[in-house]
Structure formats: C-alpha cells, structure tokens
Design an enzyme around this catalytic site. Structure first.
Site, short mmCIF file in Angstrom:
data_model
loop_
_atom_site.label_atom_id
_atom_site.label_comp_id
_atom_site.label_asym_id
_atom_site.label_seq_id
_atom_site.Cartn_x
_atom_site.Cartn_y
_atom_site.Cartn_z
N ASP A 65 -14.54 -10.17 9.64
CA ASP A 65 -13.14 -10.28 9.72
C ASP A 65 -12.16 -9.88 10.96
O ASP A 65 -11.12 -10.16 10.99
CB ASP A 65 -12.55 -9.52 8.48
CG ASP A 65 -12.73 -10.56 7.22
OD1 ASP A 65 -12.37 -11.71 7.52
OD2 ASP A 65 -13.15 -9.99 5.90
N GLU B 273 0.82 -1.23 0.14
CA GLU B 273 0.03 -0.13 -0.13
C GLU B 273 0.78 1.27 0.07
O GLU B 273 0.66 2.18 -0.56
CB GLU B 273 -0.93 -0.04 1.26
CG GLU B 273 -2.11 -1.32 1.29
CD GLU B 273 -1.37 -2.63 1.60
OE1 GLU B 273 -0.51 -2.33 2.25
OE2 GLU B 273 -2.19 -3.30 1.47
N GLN C 5 -9.04 -5.69 10.23
CA GLN C 5 -9.62 -5.19 8.76
C GLN C 5 -10.47 -3.88 8.87
O GLN C 5 -11.15 -3.61 8.03
CB GLN C 5 -10.29 -6.38 7.97
CG GLN C 5 -9.80 -7.85 8.17
CD GLN C 5 -8.50 -7.99 7.34
OE1 GLN C 5 -8.50 -7.95 6.30
NE2 GLN C 5 -7.26 -8.33 8.13
#
Lengths: 647, 647
Positions: free
Chosen positions: B448, B391, B452
């Site tokens: 999740d 990222e 997340q």
C-alpha cells in the site's frame, strides 16, 4: 460515435486496465476504481485543460485524488494517454501499458497510492491517508487565484471518506475564500471498507451538507456521461459567482461487473483465475451500452491549456535583519536591548520575505496575533490565507500552495501543529516545499497549561530529519532558535531550502545572543560560552537556562561550556570533540519530552563509542499551569539551579 | 425573585468572579467567560442533575467545556456552589473563593484550561486544544447508553472552534449513533481570537449545518434565561426521538461589560487598575435587569441525580490464550504452526476481554476487518462503537468512554492513529484509561505504500513512556509484540493497566516465538536466541529479521544474541549487561524512523557511560510500495543480510 458513447467506451477500457493492474500487483482496489471510471474519463479526456506531455505546467487544470486508493483508474488513463511520467523533465517519458502493470512493485514509479515524487507528476500530492485531498485542491486553487491564473482544480472524494472532518474544514475554507475554481466531487458509491457508509454520508445528506456549507450542490448519476458533462460545464458560470460547486455523484462500486459489486470487495484485487470473468462482464456491459467493438477516436478531446503559467522569480531570497525589524516596528526595542521573543522575529522575517518575494505566503489558524504572522497579513493580505481554527486543513492547504509554486509558511501554536501531524507527514512524502512554524513551543508559555504546550514535537520531527526524501534531501530540517537574530536568519534560511522545515518559536522574550552578521546553517550549533569542565547543550529557551546554570557553576568555581544546538540533524562530531575537552561530560537541557537533543547526542556517542557521558534534562512529568516560566521549569526540575546541581 | 432573575443575578455573580480570577492570575479569557455566564448558570444551577459534593458520580449529568479557555466561569460556579475539588475522594474538600483566586498558579488545582486529574473532578476531560469536547461528550453518552443509565451530557462549543472538523465528525457520530442524551451547545459570540468568526460560523449557518447533520437545531438568545430553560427542557421529549438536539446560542463576548466587548479582548485579563470599572459595569447591568442588591435563594435548585450509578466489576480481567484463539477461530491455524498475524491475536484478545468484562469496548475507524476488532463487533455489537472514517473523533470518544467507566480499545492502522495524536495527547493529560492500537505498523505492510505506513509513531509515543502522569504512572506504556502469544498477553495486560497504552500490531503473519505460559510485562524484553558475539535488538517484525540475521551469522561462525524488546520504557540494564558479555556491541533493527529502540538504548548507554557500541538500523529514507515485505526491507537496507553484514 457520440461523445457520451465515447465516454462509456473509454471508461470501460481504463476500468479494465485498472482491474488488470491490481490483479498483476496482487493488491489494490479495483472496485473503487470502477466506481470512478466515468468521472475520471469525463475529467481527464474532456473537461480538464491539461497537457499529457507536460504535467508540470503550472497553468494546467489539476485533479486531486483524495481517495487515493482509487489510483489505478488514473494510472490506467495516464497509460492510455501516454502521459509523461518521470521524476523530472530530464527523465520524462510517455507512460505505457507495461508501466501500468508494474503497479506497486518495488522498482515501479506507480505506488499503491498517489505519490508524485516517485515519478507521477500528474499528481500534486501524496494521498491515501483519507480526507486531505480537498484541502490540497483548495491550496492549489488559492495559489492560482493569487497568481491570477485561470486554473480549475477538481477533487475526487469518497463518500466514506467524507466522514473525515477535514473534508468539511476544507468546504468551510473554500466557501470562506470563495474559491470557485475548486470543485469538490463526491464519489457516492455507498460502500466503505468494512461496512456500508452511514446515512450521514448518503448522497442526499452530503448534498444537504454542501448547501449548508455555502456550496451549489449538484447531484448526478456518476455513470451518466451527459449528466456529468453538463454539470461540469456549469463551472464557467459558477466561477463568475461567489458560491463554489460541489458535485455529488451517485456511483456503483464495482460498476460494470457484478462480480465486483457488494460488500467485502473493498481492497481485494480480482484473483488471476477470475480475471477473465470480470473483464468479460465489463465487455458485456459495453455491449449493453452499445459500445462493444468500437474504438474511441477524436470524440474525446483534451482542451488546451488556456492560461499562461505564472512567471517565477528564481534564485535566493535575501532579507536584512535590521530592515526587517524596522518594518515590523521592533528595531527600537532591539536596539535598546529589550528581549524580543523569537515569535516576533519570525513575524518580522515573514513580512520581510513576503515583501521580497511574492511566492512567500503566510497561513494562520486564528492565532496570527500570537505567532506574529499578523504583520504579513496586515501589510500583504493577498499573500496571506487565514485558515481559521482548522489546523488539518491549514497544513494541507499549505501543501497545495507549494504544489502551486508558492513558498508557504503555516504557523500556529506548536501544540496545535500536532493536530496536523498526519497532514504534515503526507506533505513530507509529497516532497512539498512548505514550512511549519510552531510558536509557544515547549513549557515556558507557562500560564495556559499543558493543553497549549508542545512536548512530543521534537521527537516527532527529529525522526524525519534523519530520513531522506525522494530527492535525497533530509525529509525535514528542524530549527529551534534561541534569540531574535537566530530566528530571523533561520526563517530566511527556511525560505531558501526546498522541502519541509519545522521552526519552533517561543512565547517569552529572550536576551540577544547573536549579532546580525552571524550565520546559521542546517545541523549547525554555536558555542555560547567557552568552559572546560562540562558541556551544557540546549536550544531555544533552555540555552538561556544553561547560561544561567553556567553562571551558577562559575560561582562554585566550575567552568561550563554552553552550546546552542539550534538545528537537527545535528553535526554532532564537533560537539563530541568539545565534550572530550570538557571532562567527557554533556548535560542536555530540553523543554520537551525525551527524543530530542538527548537522543541526537546519545546515539552519536553510542554509535562512535565516544568516551562521553550524557545527563539528559527534559520534561519527565506532564506539566501544569504556572504563572511564570520559572514556576513551570521549577515544577519540572528543569530550572538552572537543578541543572547546575547535576554537574 | 423569579427564576429568570435568579439566573441573571447568578450569571453576573459568577461572571464577576471569573473576571477577578483572571485578573489575579494575570492571564486568561474573561470575555469568553462572560459570554458563557447564562449558559453555565442554567446548566449547572438548574438543569443538570448532579451533586456538587460527589462530582465523581457515574450517574450524574455532565458538562464538557470544549472551548476550554472559558473555564474561569465554571471554576467560579464551582467555588460559589462549594463543589468538591481534590485529586480523589480521600482528598476531597469544598472549593472556596480563595481557591478560585489561585487560578493558574503552580501550586493550584485550577489550571488555565480544564484539567481534571489535577483535582477538578467536575470535568471529564482536559480540553483547551479546540474541537475535541463534543467527541468526549459523545463517548460519555455512549457509555451511559451501554450501561442503560439515564445521564445527559452537555457540551459547550465555541463558534470559532466550530471550524474544527472534529466537531462535525462528532455531530455525524452522535446522529449516526442516535445519542439523544448528548446535547451540542454552540456559544455563538461571533468573535474568535484574531478576528471575527467567518460567515460559515454564524449562528444561522451553524444551525443550518446542524440540521443537515440530522440534529434538531434550536437557536436562542444565550443571555435569555427563559429561552435557555425552555430549550433545555425540550430534552426529555428529544430523548424519546431519534434526532439529537443542538442549541445554537447567540451570545455577546464580554456580556455585561462594554469594556470587555469588541475585538482584541480575547485572552486578555482585565488589568488590575481597570478591574473595578469592569465589575462596576457588570453591577450596572444587574441594575438594568432589575437584579441589583438581591441575593439568589432557593429559586435555583440543582435537580437530584435520577439514575443509579452502574455497578462495576472490579479486579483483574483474565483471559485464556487458547480459549481466546478458539473463540476467534484461530486455534486450528495456531496448533498447525501456521504463522498468525499479531493483529489477529489482538482481535482474539479483544473478543476474549469483551466477553470477560462488559467494561471492555472496541472502537473502530472502518478498518475492523483489517485490525480484527471485527470479531468483537460481530459477537458483542453492544460493546462496540463503529466510528467510521474519523479518527480524531474516535480517540476522543474513547476518552469519553473511559470517563464513563469503560475500558476502550480504539484500533485503526497505526498510520491513521497519527491523525489523532493531538486527541490522544489530550486524553493522556486527562489520565484517561484508554488503549490505542495501531495495526499494519511499520513498513512491512509493503504494497500500500507510505501513506499507510506508521514511521514516526515509536518516537512520538516513546517520549510519553518516560514521563509520568498526574498519578505518578508512565503517561504511556508501549507494546510491540512479535508473535501471537505475546500480542494476546500484552492486550490482556493493557486491559489491566490504568491509563494510556499503545499497541503496535503487524499486517503480516509471524512465526510463534513464545509459549502460552510465557508472561510479559511493562518495560520487559526477552532473549530469543543466546549468543556471545553481538546483540541484535528488535521488536515486532524485526525480531524475526534479527533471527534470520543470526542464522546468517551462524553460517559465518558468529553467534548473535537476539533480544525482543517488546515494551517501552525499557528496563535497559539487563540488556546492557548482556551486551557487555557479547563483545560490547548492540545492533538495533527497527521498521520506523529514529527515536525508538535506538534512542532508548543509546541514552541508557550514554547516561551510564557503558562500554557498549550501538549500530542502529532503522528507516532512513521515505519508503515506497513493494509487493512483499522483503522488497521494502531490501529497499530500505533493513533486510537480514544487511544486518548480518554490519556485524
């Protein structure tokens, strides 16, 4: 049955349970779990020296699952082994198959990704934001080395995940520190979420990279029990050398079940109606391997823990301000009234804490001569980890050190802490006992410009100060001292608090405001000057700017109260009471973007419906270089004259 | 004079000026600058095809200085060349030696680190937070390739800086994308700030790593003009192949002046009283090289720009909601009243925008099938950059694409955007026209778990929305749509706004609240339901929870107004007016930690002294997995029943 067949059988057994769990949960990553089945079996049932009844043992080998979404396979092994789960030893109980089936439920300890503090002490770190696990493993390995404990740390890394630069920061760190007790295991199943992995993440290239980074790279078939065992058995030789081991395991995503193989399987549980087909395929694979209808007996033996857990001093760590300054060579300056920088006081406190308790460890990102952690480095190098210019790795290593029983202080420029916000957040979720120290905070470092200034940090950390972690404590305690005494004492306080603390220190020297006998607390604030017309609230450098504003106001016949709001979450009631006695007027003065003291007090006012008006001063344009702090404060409209004029 | 001697002479001339500048500024990094003197000379005076009179030209070769602290050497070259500085073409003027001597002053365009928007258009990116430049260079190279413009991008990287994992994310990306028009140049001067670089950052290992990453690595003497020229001249051959070029230059920190060499020189300007000695040493070095008392004439020629700048469509980009949904295959679901997820609407809008304007580019971190940027990828792959699981690199590549004239949308999970906050902030300082899109925002992705979930993102970005950039515009515009129409329209709006925008999208589907004819604006909000007793303010998923709370209240005879506060900085006055007609009571409901709407409204209330009481609902404990959004909202006390009960 041979050991190798026992591994196959066990891998299929826990693989089947992992598939069932995710189907029960209605979400999860069964195909990833199956690719890990043999690796996890060989490690957890054969290689790792650990005790399923005491997963807290600080001498046991550890497994860090960096690709956290693969967690069902480990839960399945824990259930199969009846390993202990529970938030602490008082609540410990063996995990059952029924526990496994609660995966991802709101009242389950089994989160969607590894989350130790919810009750799975097998893990040392919350993972799931990818690329962080190897750094945590390195921190555990470094802590073990400091304690001279023979403890091996294994880390399972996805091949897609290996694109994260942090993995390679960790590889550099492990090689640099010669942490041969840390094994990087790459699970090369070739499939990422939305696509195949790129050629750069093939097993061949990962092995080549690992060698370039100074590792011994071994490429193996990740579903071949014998190859896996032999490769991991090399570790006792590797540990005698200087090069760490990287295992590059070629695996199959969805191993054992064709229905679970290929693209578009990532992150999809098997549908209930297809479950028996998938389980049937796995059992057929067992038949192909000659391990149908057999039960694993004592072919697989978990080796006993070899080492003794390090003894730990407990109880508070106390240090003395003047003695600490003396050790750091600052006492003369302090006594002569020379302004000290809070970063210097931090350096002195860190040294004193390190001398007082071997658990205290310093971590640096090649700015130790700026943050002044260099004093600890020079005096006690064995309690210091130079992480070089790689902040993400540094913060995750700190989390690993904390899991290894250390009290790590990771310091760099506050601006560069931003580089590790994801890592810091994951360590906060873990509940790790680690300290983040950002120097050169705010805008008053001046000359270097905005690329070195931390401006969104207060808002970022403030949010965590108002949330509790799984232990019911503030997820973060925040400190921003305005003078050397305050900084020294807050650093000491941080060492004695459990969990994440954030300390902001300043580049510039600031005048002394407090006496060594003063004390500081979480959420505390201090009245620096008493007035009656208005309250000026600041922290750090801006407290001094507020004092200057109060002087300016005094010349105009107004008496301002100045408050040093040095900690968050702030005990706001007292501040609001003072404001009501000071014309119902507060001015906040901050060297950061909005979301700090302004939000803290405004929300307190609006929640209580208090009759207090707030005028926030803060950074409202992107700063630039200026040769002196005053130049930049002037450019931003934050100088004391502007504050005084606002009254 | 030979070209090589001309390079030596010029390197010494600009090196001397760099030293003088930093002495005048009283801070800076002269020894780093001297290590770069020959590299910069060969590139800027001989190799790069650019026009000092028009540094904005989108067809010129570019130089990204990743190790931003070396900037004085480039300022010196710009001054020597009389290259144009100024915020825009209207204010352009040739840079002078006098300009150079204003380095780091508050009224100077020459910041302590590269900062193009202040008036140095030679640069494409603010740098100084290390490790980001190569990604920016890759973004520029990718944009040039999309436009089929023959443009070469050079990036200067420090060896200490090469420890940052992002450098290696960029290396992977460049190799993966075969960006042979992007040259990574490592300046291996062996010295970092607080220490020597580690063995892993030696020129030998960096070359080995570069080869493992798929580059052609050339190791050269970084102060040998001929070697440098010959190596860079290889580029026209390299560009015909598939492997990019990495130049590993062995250099000397403080080259030419022994006084500037060795440890403890990093970041220290030469003291005024020592300046003549250092300049004298540099001149003596010139003598040793046989270039004393000579003047460089036309031995050094900047080559002309070869390519034509790409033609750009200008004016607004308009897309149609229903047509967009149809292209994405969503129209049928929409018309049947099925709840769509805002992430789907984003995917549809991105595809529509990409079809409408070739400048629109999508960037992904291997979650395109979750963010729904996959629709753009499938239809227009040439307008898409798959950045894989990295990222940091993705956001800096986006900044580079923006500098290359593109309108990049970089999307991943909002949680994983946190991984790039430092990169995003640097691009904000640059003033880059880029869009950050975080999906699965807040806690309602549920199963999740917290690894997340994005929780501190609202507070982080909110701070920037209240600061202006160097163009006087909000540094960030923030959007959090609650339904598909809103999300589609806000995505369209973002494409038409200059600068950084942040969009939060949801995993779960949400009911339609708006009509395709509704419009949305920066700072806007909408009344979703009118009441008279209390105002419930939410955004995204929580708007719907507020509506449910209002239903619950209606059953108890209370009428709640519900406001969808979808954008920051919020136009708060109207909201406060409504609150005053609704019993002076606001409840904010957020799926993030404090520092979002609660801070936004509380500060507005406290600043104005408004008679409004605020009750904030937000995440006050670290979340965990739950199988459904409602489970998690209940766990956190954020469900509609709790909101209703608070009234």
């Amino acid at each position: 049955m041979s050991i190798n067949n026992a591994v196959h059988r066990k891998a299929i057994d826990i693989g089947k349970l992992a598939v069932e769990m995710t189907t029960a949960a209605g979400s999860g990553h069964p195909s990833t779990a199956l690719s890990l089945a043999h690796l996890v079996t060989v490690l957890m049932y054969h290689r790792m020296r650990w005790d399923p009844k005491d997963p807290w043992n600080l001498a046991s080998d550890r497994l860090v699952l960096s690709e956290g979404h693969g967690v069902p396979i480990i839960y399945a092994a824990l259930a199969d082994l009846g390993a202990v789960i529970g938030k602490d030893k008082a609540h410990a109980r063996p995990m059952t198959r029924e526990d496994a089936m609660t995966l991802r439920a709101i009242d389950s300890m089994l989160d969607g990704h590894p989350n130790p503090a919810l009750g799975v002490p097998f893990f040392d770190a919350a993972t799931g934001s990818l690329g962080q696990g190897l750094s945590v493993a390195a921190g555990l390995a470094a802590a073990a080395r400091m304690d001279k404990v023979d403890r091996d740390i294994y880390c399972l890394i996805g091949d897609g995940e290996a694109r994260e630069g942090q993995i390679w920061e960790a590889m550099d760190f492990i090689a640099d520190q010669r942490l041969t007790n840390c094994v990087a295991v790459f699970n090369c199943n070739q499939l990422a979420q939305s696509d195949w992995v790129s050629p750069g993440q093939s097993s061949e290239i990962i092995a080549k990279k690992a060698e370039a980074y100074g590792f011994i790279a071994r490429t193996v078939d990740g579903h071949n029990p014998e190859q896996l065992r032999k490769t991991f058995d090399e570790l006792h030789v590797v540990k005698n050398g200087s090069k760490p081991l990287a295992v590059v395991a070629r695996t199959v995503k969805g191993w054992g079940s064709e229905l679970e193989q290929g693209t578009d399987k990532h992150g999809h549980p098997v549908k209930k109606e297809a479950l028996q087909n998938v389980l049937g395929e796995l059992e057929a694979t067992a038949g192909d391997l000659g391990v149908a209808d057999v039960t694993v007996g004592d072919e697989l033996q978990i080796p006993p823990i070899a080492a003794k857990a390090p003894e730990r001093k407990t109880g508070p760590i106390r240090v003395d301000f003047e003695k600490g300054l003396e050790e750091a060579g600052l006492l003369k300056d302090y006594r002569s009234g020379k302004p000290l920088a809070t970063r210097q006081a931090y350096g002195a406190a860190l040294l004193a804490l390190g001398m007082a308790d071997r658990r205290v460890v310093g971590l640096d990102g090649d700015v130790k001569n700026s943050t002044y952690s260099i004093w600890l480095y020079k005096r006690l190098p064995e309690q210091f980890l130079e992480c070089r210019i790689a902040e993400q790795n540094m913060f995750s290593v700190a989390a690993g050190c904390a899991a290894g029983g250390k009290i790590p202080f990771a310091s760099t420029f506050a601006k560069f802490c931003i580089r590790g916000y994801d890592q810091i957040e994951m360590a906060i979720i873990t509940g790790a006992n680690f300290k983040v120290v950002g120097s050169h905070a705010g805008v008053t470092l001046a000359a270097d410009g905005p690329s070195q200034m931390s401006l969104p940090d207060v808002a970022f950390f403030r949010g965590f100060t108002h949330a509790t972690n799984y232990f019911g404590e503030p997820a973060v305690r925040y400190f921003f001292p305005s003078d050397a005494v305050g900084c020294f004492k807050m650093t000491e306080l941080m060492a004695n608090l459990n969990g994440c603390c954030y300390l902001r220190t300043l580049r510039a020297g600031t005048a002394a405001l407090y006496k060594p006998t003063d004390s500081f607390e979480v959420g505390g604030w201090k009245v620096v000057r008493e007035g009656k017309d208005v309250v000026l609230v600041g922290a750090g450098y801006m407290v001094h700017e507020c004092v200057r504003a109060a002087d300016e106001l005094a010349r105009a016949g107004k008496q301002a109260t100045v408050i040093d709001a040095y900690s968050l979450p702030l005990n706001a009631d007292g501040v609001l009471e003072i404001a009501q006695r000071n014309g119902g007027r507060i001015i906040t003065a901050e060297d950061n973007y909005t979301g700090g003291l302004d939000a803290e007090l405004a929300i307190a006012i609006a929640e209580r419906g208090a009759q207090v008006r707030l005028t926030p001063f803060e950074v409202r344009r992107i700063p630039k270089s200026g040769r002196e702090p005053e130049d930049v404060l002037g450019y931003l409209g934050l100088d004391y004259k502007r504050i005084a004029a606002a009254v």
